[in-house]
Design an enzyme around this catalytic site. Sequence first.
Site, PDB file in Angstrom:
ATOM      1  N   GLN A 126       1.064  -1.208  -0.099  1.00 23.31           N
ATOM      2  CA  GLN A 126      -0.053  -0.117   0.099  1.00 23.31           C
ATOM      3  C   GLN A 126       0.846   1.239   0.042  1.00 23.31           C
ATOM      4  O   GLN A 126       1.628   1.510   0.998  1.00 23.31           O
ATOM      5  CB  GLN A 126      -0.949  -0.028   1.191  1.00 23.31           C
ATOM      6  CG  GLN A 126      -1.941  -1.112   1.311  1.00 23.31           C
ATOM      7  CD  GLN A 126      -2.714  -1.262   0.212  1.00 23.31           C
ATOM      8  OE1 GLN A 126      -3.756  -0.627   0.346  1.00 23.31           O
ATOM      9  NE2 GLN A 126      -2.499  -2.286  -0.748  1.00 23.31           N
ATOM     10  N   ALA A 181     -11.552   1.951   5.064  1.00 19.45           N
ATOM     11  CA  ALA A 181     -10.664   1.198   4.191  1.00 19.45           C
ATOM     12  C   ALA A 181      -9.703   2.019   3.399  1.00 19.45           C
ATOM     13  O   ALA A 181     -10.043   3.360   3.531  1.00 19.45           O
ATOM     14  CB  ALA A 181     -11.471   0.383   3.580  1.00 19.45           C
ATOM     15  N   HIS A 182      -8.886   1.492   2.608  1.00 21.93           N
ATOM     16  CA  HIS A 182      -7.902   2.476   1.848  1.00 21.93           C
ATOM     17  C   HIS A 182      -8.560   3.151   0.737  1.00 21.93           C
ATOM     18  O   HIS A 182      -9.545   2.611   0.082  1.00 21.93           O
ATOM     19  CB  HIS A 182      -6.721   1.295   0.980  1.00 21.93           C
ATOM     20  CG  HIS A 182      -7.327   0.469   0.160  1.00 21.93           C
ATOM     21  ND1 HIS A 182      -6.436  -0.562   0.083  1.00 21.93           N
ATOM     22  CD2 HIS A 182      -8.478   0.040  -0.145  1.00 21.93           C
ATOM     23  CE1 HIS A 182      -7.236  -1.557  -0.805  1.00 21.93           C
ATOM     24  NE2 HIS A 182      -8.435  -1.395  -1.028  1.00 21.93           N
ATOM     25  N   ASN A 183      -8.021   4.443   0.423  1.00 19.27           N
ATOM     26  CA  ASN A 183      -8.695   5.458  -0.469  1.00 19.27           C
ATOM     27  C   ASN A 183      -9.780   5.773  -0.306  1.00 19.27           C
ATOM     28  O   ASN A 183     -10.476   6.684  -1.110  1.00 19.27           O
ATOM     29  CB  ASN A 183      -8.675   4.742  -1.781  1.00 19.27           C
ATOM     30  CG  ASN A 183      -7.425   3.758  -2.270  1.00 19.27           C
ATOM     31  OD1 ASN A 183      -6.386   4.182  -1.906  1.00 19.27           O
ATOM     32  ND2 ASN A 183      -7.649   2.544  -3.044  1.00 19.27           N
TER      33      ASN A 183
END
Length: 340
Positions: free
Chosen positions: A197, A238-240
């Site tokens: 990531q 979560a990511h983004n």
Amino acid sequence: MSSIRLADLAQQLDAQLHGDGDIVITGIASMGSAQAGQITFLSDSRFREKLSSCQASAVVLTADSLPFFTGAALVVRNPYLTYARMAQLMDITPKPAEDIGAGAVIAPDATLGQRVAVGANAVIESGVVLGDDVIIGPGCFVGKNTRIGAGTRLWANVTVYHDISIGERCLIQSGTVIGADGFGYANDRGNWIKIPQLGRVIIGDRVEIGACTTIDRGALDDTRIGNGVIIDNQCQIAHNVVIGDNTAVAGGVIMAGSLTIGRYCMIGGASVINGHMAICDKVTVTGMGMVMRPITEPGVYSSGIPLQPNKEWRKTAALVMNISDMSKRMKAIERKLAKN
């Protein structure tokens, strides 16, 4: 603040005083538990009848509720907002010493502003920049090249990974993790291949994050939390994910990756929101909402079946399970009626 005259409190709160201004206020309490020396508030006119039995030395209320109380009062337009300001004046949260606690490890090239406090056994890694008046609680970890703005406080055992940016005057409660890897994997004939990531987490100013919440770093683009956002305990972001300014997120919410939430939204507790989509500004999702599609119009949205006695719920569930068959039968009846 240990005590204050009611007249002085009224002046600080820009409230209209009714009654004895020399009453000494030593604390704030709920209407049901308040005793002499304490002040309380009435923010909902449906509970006016409780004023007759209230033991508080003073009550914060609106002008239309004043006739229902015979004691000292502070009259304001918004009692709940005034309660928030009183609580700030009477806050008993301990103030940490402006020093470095025993066992703290601070990299030689870390930059610390004025009046910074670092608690016992905290770790500040290389390249970290801490602004003026930053408070790092005991046992915290702040990873390489992270920047934390002036006046921000991390309570005990907060983990902030590398290359994170946290703005000014933020408050992050214990156990929260910011910048851990997002859930990114590629499948190679049944085997999961980890995707590093490479993004960051960027948090704006005046953000508050509850205990044991996790905010993952972006896969490529950054995870972003806007100015004035408030996030409750035990949320998973979560990511983004991008959360717009002044949005509120209640406890236990799960946000899937690459979700964008607009400004001034309110997300009810235990809601689950799908990823790779957007929710526009000024949306309210009520508790336990399951959001599977984009929301493009402001408003209040709900999902799920409210609580019922078990027997009634079983009937409702049976109807829901059979709704497709019932729809087919209804359409067949409509076709027959149309022919006649």
